[in-house]
Motif scaffolding. Structure first.
Motif, PDB file in Angstrom:
ATOM      1  N   VAL A 162       4.967   0.614 -35.919  1.00  0.00           N
ATOM      2  CA  VAL A 162       3.854   0.280 -34.921  1.00  0.00           C
ATOM      3  C   VAL A 162       4.003  -0.982 -33.979  1.00  0.00           C
ATOM      4  O   VAL A 162       3.733  -1.044 -32.676  1.00  0.00           O
ATOM      5  CB  VAL A 162       2.526  -0.083 -35.921  1.00  0.00           C
ATOM      6  N   HIS A 163       4.750  -1.971 -34.673  1.00  0.00           N
ATOM      7  CA  HIS A 163       4.719  -3.185 -33.958  1.00  0.00           C
ATOM      8  C   HIS A 163       5.912  -2.907 -32.651  1.00  0.00           C
ATOM      9  O   HIS A 163       5.684  -3.564 -31.519  1.00  0.00           O
ATOM     10  CB  HIS A 163       5.120  -4.500 -34.498  1.00  0.00           C
ATOM     11  N   SER A 189       4.140  -1.455 -29.491  1.00  0.00           N
ATOM     12  CA  SER A 189       3.616  -2.586 -28.804  1.00  0.00           C
ATOM     13  C   SER A 189       4.386  -3.467 -27.980  1.00  0.00           C
ATOM     14  O   SER A 189       4.420  -3.527 -26.740  1.00  0.00           O
ATOM     15  CB  SER A 189       2.593  -3.633 -29.657  1.00  0.00           C
ATOM     16  N   MET A 190       5.675  -3.795 -28.310  1.00  0.00           N
ATOM     17  CA  MET A 190       6.575  -4.305 -27.656  1.00  0.00           C
ATOM     18  C   MET A 190       7.008  -3.577 -26.520  1.00  0.00           C
ATOM     19  O   MET A 190       7.709  -4.008 -25.411  1.00  0.00           O
ATOM     20  CB  MET A 190       7.974  -4.745 -28.758  1.00  0.00           C
ATOM     21  N   ALA A 203       2.422 -12.746 -29.566  1.00  0.00           N
ATOM     22  CA  ALA A 203       3.412 -11.607 -29.917  1.00  0.00           C
ATOM     23  C   ALA A 203       4.444 -11.128 -28.932  1.00  0.00           C
ATOM     24  O   ALA A 203       5.376 -10.513 -29.300  1.00  0.00           O
ATOM     25  CB  ALA A 203       2.317 -10.390 -30.360  1.00  0.00           C
TER      26      ALA A 203
END
Lengths: 251, 337
Positions: free
Chosen positions: A73-74, A77-78, A106
């Motif tokens: 998931v993270h 976003s990146m 983030a």
């Protein structure tokens, strides 16, 4: 125009239920593409495959040149895919500013920084305040998120998504649970963002969808029955029976 | 209320600074060792608070890191006195190892435990600490079940003498201050924001792009390292190292101290540790005294049942003062306090 997101022949089944049925859909750079459809699992499942851990049975999702399937998931976003949640999902005990600052943080490299105070770091605070101003929350920056009204929390959701400087914004029912006034304000905010941002908008509010979308895809039982400009969709006979017909009867 | 809170905390810290002077003046040196224990447990509680209070990770195994820190001193002593390895008593080395070994072990345990959540996390941290507990029971060489009496303590050359209770007290006090300051920086840094954010809403944090697991793991390692310092001090204070200190009951005590003092606040664990040990020390006497006042029989034994009072007191804190002692100082009363 370049395609930012390309979904090809996507299938997701839960037991006997086909929630996504050979769906193909694309979002061009700078466009607002709305996904509408009657109640059912189709839209949520689609979002789950785009942003969370729902793995499709077959087909592919390509975003910014990479396959999203199975990606943590993270990392999505990146890559520049930001989302807002259908059910308000903010850090309740953080101030509005701290919520957005964390989203800014983030995307400024790793956070294994143990010394400098984050709350007074202009590299976090300044962009955070700009995002709050974009959604009209700059006066509420110091208020704890749990003390914001529902409409304000939705705006905060949007500010957090914007803070990650996304190349595409996935808005999961941004008007959910809003009254007409809040709804109208959100449409105004999104109109201002339109053009600068690529947006995939999943929404029930027809007024909002027709006010914002460049293209609309109608999802029925996980299948795209029509894709096209708002006027074409409005006049599409299949869509009228499947969806708008129901609305007309209700009204 | 805020000024009252800081005033009270300042008062407690100043009072703690004055303990050895007062104790010697009133000729009650016993207080020095009692308050050293408070400082040591305050450090351990602060370390647990980092993961429990700020990070929302309920570690039920922090006694293991306390024990590891203590065994660094114990094992060093063993080799110094049995194998003639004088260097094994070096205090600086003890301190360095009592930070790194528990820290690394915490990273290892955390790497596995942090893949779980909720009750499973509690159980798995408990299981790992019990494994270490039985491991040290099995280590006959270092005393096993009986523990090790330390004839020699950590040697800091001419800088300070661990046999001198006042030196040990001020070392503990100084380390507590340093740790509090480092924790203050840490929880307000970018790292601290991620840690607190992951406690508040981990799903949201991942959605904005944080690999939360890594941050939680590093916090867990730091926590283990700090707890190891407490273990190092504890061994020098009690001049004894045994597996008893690693028993899960002590992991529970640490949780109680953090909850009693106030989770997720800088000074809460300090207040909690002082409060806990005060109650442990004086509640029995209070009960004995009360018993004598009302003219009861066997008042000497009555004091041994102090936990009958302590237990309900804790329940009251959880029910009516969620913020613990620090919460009360801020005027927060009630379930949401």
């Amino acid at each position: 125009m370049a395609e930012v997101l390309t979904i090809t022949d996507l299938v997701k089944q839960f037991g006997g239920l086909t929630a996504t049925d050979h769906l193909s859909l694309s979002v061009d750079e700078g466009e607002v593409h709305a996904v509408i459809g009657p109640d059912g699992p189709g839209k949520t499942t689609l979002i789950g495959q785009l942003t969370e851990d729902i793995t499709p049975n077959s087909g592919s999702i390509r975003f910014a040149g990479q396959d999203l399937t199975g990606m943590p998931v993270h990392r999505r976003s990146m890559l520049g895919l930001a989302r807002s949640f259908q059910i308000t999902n903010v850090l309740a005990d953080f101030s509005a500013r701290a919520n957005v600052a964390l989203a800014v943080q983030a995307h400024q490299g790793h956070s294994f920084r143990f010394w400098r105070k984050a709350a007074s770091d202009p590299r976090l605070v300044d962009p955070a305040m700009r995002c709050l101003a974009t959604v009209g929350l700059e006066d509420r920056a110091e208020v704890s998120a749990s003390n914001l009204s529902h409409g304000e929390q939705r705006q905060l959701e949007l500010a957090m998504a914007l803070a990650t400087q996304p190349s595409m914004l996935l808005l999961d029912e941004p008007m959910a649970g809003m009254g007409p006034e809040d709804s109208a304000r959100m449409v105004e905010i999104l109109k201002r963002l339109k053009g600068d941002l690529t947006i995939l908008l999943v929404e029930h509010d027809m007024d909002a969808v027709f006010a914002l979308a460049d293209r609309i895809t109608v999802l029925v039982y996980g299948r795209a029955i029509a894709t096209g400009a708002p006027d074409a969709i409005r006049n599409d006979p299949d869509v009228r029976t499947a969806y708008l017909g129901e609305e007309a009867e209700d009204a | 209320m805020a000024s009252f809170r800081y005033g009270f905390i300042l008062l407690v810290m100043l009072a703690l600074a004055a303990v050895p002077t007062v104790a010697i003046a009133i000729d009650e040196p016993f207080y020095v060792s009692l308050f050293t224990r408070m400082l040591v447990m305050a450090i351990a509680a602060c370390s647990l608070n980092l993961v429990l209070g700020y990070g929302g990770m309920v570690s039920f195994g922090h006694a293991a890191y306390l024990g590891l820190g203590a065994y660094v001193v114990g094992i060093g002593f063993y080799h110094a006195s049995n194998d003639g390895m004088e260097w094994a008593l070096n205090g600086w080395m003890h301190l360095a190892l009592a930070i790194t070994i528990p820290g690394l072990v915490a990273l290892l345990i955390g790497a596995i435990s942090l893949r779980t959540r909720g009750v499973y996390f509690i159980m798995i941290t408990l299981a790992f600490s019990q494994m270490l507990y039985y491991f040290f029971i099995g280590l006959e060489r270092y005393g096993g079940d009986d523990g090790l009496s330390l004839w020699f303590l950590s040697d800091f050359g001419g800088v300070m003498d661990m046999n001198d209770d006042v030196d040990l007290y001020y070392l503990s006090y100084g380390l507590l201050l340093v740790i509090l300051f480092l924790l203050y920086r840490l929880v307000n840094s970018r790292f601290g924001m991620v840690l607190k954010g992951a406690k508040s809403n981990e799903r949201r944090l991942m959605a904005v792009g944080f690999p939360t697991y890594r941050y939680r793991l590093v916090a867990f390692g730091i926590s283990g390292a700090i707890c190891g310092i407490a273990g190092f001090l504890m061994a020098n204070q009690s001049e004894f190292v045994s597996t008893a200190e690693m028993h899960w009951v002590h992991s529970g005590d640490l949780i109680v101290m953090v909850v009693l003092g106030g989770m997720g606040t800088l000074f809460g664990p300090v207040l909690g540790a002082v409060g806990f040990l005060m109650l442990e020390q004086y509640l029995p006497e209070l009960i004995r005294g009360g018993c004598e006042v009302i003219g009861g029989n066997n008042c000497g034994i009555a004091g041994e049942y102090w936990k009958i009072v302590f237990g309900p007191l804790l329940i009251m804190v959880v029910l009516f003062a969620r913020g613990g002692i620090d919460g009360l100082l801020q005027g927060k009363v009630g379930r949401n306090g």
